[in-house]
Design an enzyme around this catalytic site. Sequence first.
Site, PDB file in Angstrom:
ATOM      1  CB  SER A   1     -12.541   7.339   2.358  1.00 24.35           C
ATOM      2  OG  SER A   1     -13.700   6.574   2.741  1.00 24.35           O
TER       3      SER A   1
ATOM      4  CG  HIS B   1     -13.337   2.711  -0.042  1.00 21.68           C
ATOM      5  ND1 HIS B   1     -14.291   2.323   0.448  1.00 21.68           N
ATOM      6  CD2 HIS B   1     -12.682   3.613   0.819  1.00 21.68           C
ATOM      7  CE1 HIS B   1     -14.735   3.187   1.615  1.00 21.68           C
ATOM      8  NE2 HIS B   1     -13.628   3.900   1.347  1.00 21.68           N
TER       9      HIS B   1
ATOM     10  CG  HIS C   1     -19.197  -4.284   4.003  1.00 20.58           C
ATOM     11  ND1 HIS C   1     -18.663  -3.873   5.324  1.00 20.58           N
ATOM     12  CD2 HIS C   1     -19.236  -3.292   3.573  1.00 20.58           C
ATOM     13  CE1 HIS C   1     -18.559  -2.637   5.459  1.00 20.58           C
ATOM     14  NE2 HIS C   1     -19.049  -2.132   4.073  1.00 20.58           N
TER      15      HIS C   1
ATOM     16  NE  ARG D   1     -23.788   2.040   3.277  1.00 18.39           N
ATOM     17  CZ  ARG D   1     -22.369   2.073   3.127  1.00 18.39           C
ATOM     18  NH1 ARG D   1     -21.797   3.017   3.177  1.00 18.39           N
ATOM     19  NH2 ARG D   1     -21.817   0.672   3.177  1.00 18.39           N
TER      20      ARG D   1
ATOM     21  CG  ASP E   1     -20.243   0.874  -3.880  1.00 18.60           C
ATOM     22  OD1 ASP E   1     -20.453   2.148  -3.664  1.00 18.60           O
ATOM     23  OD2 ASP E   1     -19.143   0.427  -3.115  1.00 18.60           O
TER      24      ASP E   1
HETATM   25  N1  NMX Z   1     -16.677 -11.545  -5.239  1.00 21.20           N
HETATM   26  C1  NMX Z   1     -15.604 -12.281  -5.087  1.00 21.20           C
HETATM   27  N2  NMX Z   1     -14.857 -12.735  -4.325  1.00 21.20           N
HETATM   28  C2  NMX Z   1     -15.114 -12.044  -2.835  1.00 21.20           C
HETATM   29  C3  NMX Z   1     -16.214 -11.024  -2.972  1.00 21.20           C
HETATM   30  C4  NMX Z   1     -16.695 -10.584  -3.897  1.00 21.20           C
HETATM   31  N3  NMX Z   1     -17.728  -9.965  -3.990  1.00 21.20           N
HETATM   32  N4  NMX Z   1     -15.987 -10.504  -1.491  1.00 21.20           N
HETATM   33  C5  NMX Z   1     -15.042 -11.277  -1.101  1.00 21.20           C
HETATM   34  N5  NMX Z   1     -14.320 -12.005  -1.740  1.00 21.20           N
HETATM   35  C6  NMX Z   1     -13.214 -13.061  -1.390  1.00 21.20           C
HETATM   36  C7  NMX Z   1     -12.258 -12.056  -0.946  1.00 21.20           C
HETATM   37  O1  NMX Z   1     -11.615 -11.701  -2.476  1.00 21.20           O
HETATM   38  C8  NMX Z   1     -11.297 -13.136  -0.332  1.00 21.20           C
HETATM   39  O2  NMX Z   1     -10.723 -13.980  -1.302  1.00 21.20           O
HETATM   40  P1  NMX Z   1      -9.168 -14.513  -0.858  1.00 21.20           P
HETATM   41  O3  NMX Z   1      -9.242 -15.169   0.273  1.00 21.20           O
HETATM   42  O4  NMX Z   1      -8.829 -15.402  -1.990  1.00 21.20           O
HETATM   43  O5  NMX Z   1      -8.156 -13.027  -0.961  1.00 21.20           O
HETATM   44  C9  NMX Z   1     -12.573 -13.973   0.233  1.00 21.20           C
HETATM   45  O6  NMX Z   1     -13.698 -13.689  -0.655  1.00 21.20           O
HETATM   46  C10 NMX Z   1     -12.642 -13.393   1.767  1.00 21.20           C
HETATM   47  O7  NMX Z   1     -13.223 -12.120   1.864  1.00 21.20           O
HETATM   48  P2  NMX Z   1     -14.069 -11.450   2.803  1.00 21.20           P
HETATM   49  O8  NMX Z   1     -13.215 -11.812   4.196  1.00 21.20           O
HETATM   50  O9  NMX Z   1     -15.243 -12.030   2.519  1.00 21.20           O
HETATM   51  O10 NMX Z   1     -14.071 -10.027   2.323  1.00 21.20           O
HETATM   52  P3  NMX Z   1     -12.809  -8.770   2.415  1.00 21.20           P
HETATM   53  O11 NMX Z   1     -13.095  -8.175   4.171  1.00 21.20           O
HETATM   54  O12 NMX Z   1     -11.506  -9.383   2.551  1.00 21.20           O
HETATM   55  O13 NMX Z   1     -13.176  -7.673   1.564  1.00 21.20           O
HETATM   56  C11 NMX Z   1     -14.634  -6.494   0.055  1.00 21.20           C
HETATM   57  C12 NMX Z   1     -14.307  -6.916   1.494  1.00 21.20           C
HETATM   58  C13 NMX Z   1     -15.678  -5.462   0.189  1.00 21.20           C
HETATM   59  C14 NMX Z   1     -13.378  -5.790  -0.357  1.00 21.20           C
HETATM   60  C15 NMX Z   1     -14.913  -7.548  -0.745  1.00 21.20           C
HETATM   61  O14 NMX Z   1     -16.331  -8.293  -0.271  1.00 21.20           O
HETATM   62  C16 NMX Z   1     -14.991  -7.354  -2.234  1.00 21.20           C
HETATM   63  O15 NMX Z   1     -13.829  -7.080  -2.706  1.00 21.20           O
HETATM   64  N6  NMX Z   1     -16.148  -6.899  -2.847  1.00 21.20           N
HETATM   65  C17 NMX Z   1     -16.163  -6.436  -4.240  1.00 21.20           C
HETATM   66  C18 NMX Z   1     -15.927  -4.973  -4.105  1.00 21.20           C
HETATM   67  C19 NMX Z   1     -16.882  -4.260  -3.691  1.00 21.20           C
HETATM   68  O16 NMX Z   1     -18.131  -4.306  -3.758  1.00 21.20           O
HETATM   69  N7  NMX Z   1     -16.410  -3.163  -2.691  1.00 21.20           N
HETATM   70  C20 NMX Z   1     -17.263  -2.271  -2.292  1.00 21.20           C
HETATM   71  C21 NMX Z   1     -17.336  -2.144  -0.658  1.00 21.20           C
HETATM   72  C22 NMX Z   1     -18.340  -0.942  -0.126  1.00 21.20           C
HETATM   73  N8  NMX Z   1     -17.628   0.280  -0.311  1.00 21.20           N
HETATM   74  O17 NMX Z   1     -18.401   1.193  -1.072  1.00 21.20           O
HETATM   75  O18 NMX Z   1     -16.263   0.577  -0.155  1.00 21.20           O
HETATM   76  C1  MLT Z   2     -17.923   2.460   3.140  1.00 22.89           C
HETATM   77  O1  MLT Z   2     -19.248   2.899   3.123  1.00 22.89           O
HETATM   78  O2  MLT Z   2     -17.177   3.015   3.739  1.00 22.89           O
HETATM   79  C2  MLT Z   2     -18.066   0.998   2.680  1.00 22.89           C
HETATM   80  O3  MLT Z   2     -19.122   0.255   3.054  1.00 22.89           O
HETATM   81  C3  MLT Z   2     -16.753   0.294   3.151  1.00 22.89           C
HETATM   82  C4  MLT Z   2     -16.572  -0.043   4.557  1.00 22.89           C
HETATM   83  O4  MLT Z   2     -17.469   0.426   5.642  1.00 22.89           O
HETATM   84  O5  MLT Z   2     -15.371  -0.790   4.760  1.00 22.89           O
END
Ligand code: NMX
Ligand code: MLT
Length: 495
Positions: free
Chosen positions: A299, A329, A375, A384, A430
């Site tokens: 964002s 996100h 994350h 947070r 979250d």
């Molecule tokens: N559950 C399952 N798999 C996960 C998770 C999770 N919570 N977090 C990461 N992975 C997987 C990810 O999908 C990736 O798989 P692949 O190689 O098959 O594509 C692998 O682990 C490596 O990912 P990372 O490098 O650890 O994480 P990345 O930087 O790609 O993604 C998020 C970060 C936040 C997108 C990821 O951790 C996620 O999808 N979390 C769950 C959704 C979430 O809570 N998002 C909110 C973030 C905060 N916000 O407010 O924005």
């Molecule tokens: C945010 O607050 O924007 C989330 O934690 C996602 C991020 O920092 O990448």
Amino acid sequence: MRGFHTRRFLKGFVVEMGSWLLLRESVQQLFSEFVLLESIELEPWFSIFFVCSSFLIMAPDLRSRLEELVPLQRERLKEIKKNYGKVSLGDTTVDMAIGGMRGINGLLWEASLLDPDEGIRFRGFSLPECQAKLPAAKEGGEPLPEGFLWLLLTGEVPTKEQVDTVTADLRSRSKVPGHVFDVINAFPVTAHPMTQLTAGVMALQTESEFAKAYETGIHKTKYWEPIYEDAMNLIARLPEVAAFIYCRTYKGGVLHEADPNMDYAANFAQMLGFQDELMHELMRLYISIHSDHEGGNVSAHTVHLVGSALSDPYLSFAAGMNGLAGPLHGLANQEVLRWLQELVAQVGSDVSRKQLSEYVYKTLKSGKVVPGFGHAVLRNTDPRYMCQREFALKHLPNDPMFKMVSDLFEVVPPILLEGGKVKNPYPNVDAHSGVLLQYFGLTEQNFYTVLFGVARALGVLSQLIWDRALGLPIERPKSMTFEYIENYCESKFAA
Ligand code: NMX
Ligand code: MLT
């Protein structure tokens, strides 16, 4: 409007004169001179001038303070470019380029900085430090988001008096034009609240002072001034737009009047229909902690990118909100509660750790992510998350949903680590917010990302003001094709 500008000009003039006096003599010298002169009957106008200017030096309004800071920061940027412009900030590998630009240092973002282990710092202050230093509505309570706004914009901790000027200023800007409600009303109530929010922000765009100023012609050094007006107007109007969406979507259109005596967060909660003082405290905390998370998140980066094309704050913010609406996100906060409710529907509300663990495995096996965990940058539990946990421990320690969130805190990380690919197995912001909101009766989880959006405005719009004040250019990184990467790498190997 003209009255407002005249008042600001007079204030600015008095502050300038006062500053000049303070520079000429030390404060003490001036004070003793004043006392001495007073004894020989100082001209009464001088006494009045001195008292007024001292008062205003202590409490300039937010815009006046920015007017003082902008030239200083422009000079600082010039020096950085002159002295360090050619210094490398690190290599970019192919993995980084095709891996979502992780680890590429490619953005200037003053409002906050994220440390992978420690978490976010707002202008150098950690969350607990902000909670301790920023003015609260009541003794020992949660900080007021208006104080966060002051801090994010100026880098300075405001006094309570300064925070009160922000509350009053936002209140005076808060009137939402009628056509915005017409635009939102054109959507069926089944439309996702985030779709309604971005449409509402786009409808507000008719009010953009920057767009008007650009059309009639404005010098680039002045861009930040109408951007500031747009940003403050947008921040001021978002709560009513959000409350309108909430009430039409979930409460049969029954609206709650704004209360002009309340602070920004309490008034927002009140417009959503929540009068409980503890819910007002939660809203203050919620808005503050969600306000900013450095510049690279979807964002924030989107607002910055779109704004770099000189799109006005409404266009830029609406674009950012469309990014926040993605489930990886901001939408993750609604997904967490939905995920928990599905579990409760399957096994009942008294969930054992074994059942939790089975549910996590089942989620992963079905190819889904565990919402609220992991994350892109953080490598530790999100502070947070921790401050929301502290709020829950203090105010709702026996809530069954809080107990489940607490148990997940212990159950999920080892399971995610087993898979060997998740870089951060710990909870993010979250994972916690939904259970706090549902405790106070805000149970409609599809609305949660709208709350996140209202809060995020404070950080991304603060930075947008600085982007234009510093004259940052249009953003345009280089992209590559497969062939380009292959040829480039082959030629490197050959060399
Ligand atoms: N559950 C399952 N798999 C996960 C998770 C999770 N919570 N977090 C990461 N992975 C997987 C990810 O999908 C990736 O798989 P692949 O190689 O098959 O594509 C692998 O682990 C490596 O990912 P990372 O490098 O650890 O994480 P990345 O930087 O790609 O993604 C998020 C970060 C936040 C997108 C990821 O951790 C996620 O999808 N979390 C769950 C959704 C979430 O809570 N998002 C909110 C973030 C905060 N916000 O407010 O924005
Ligand atoms: C945010 O607050 O924007 C989330 O934690 C996602 C991020 O920092 O990448």
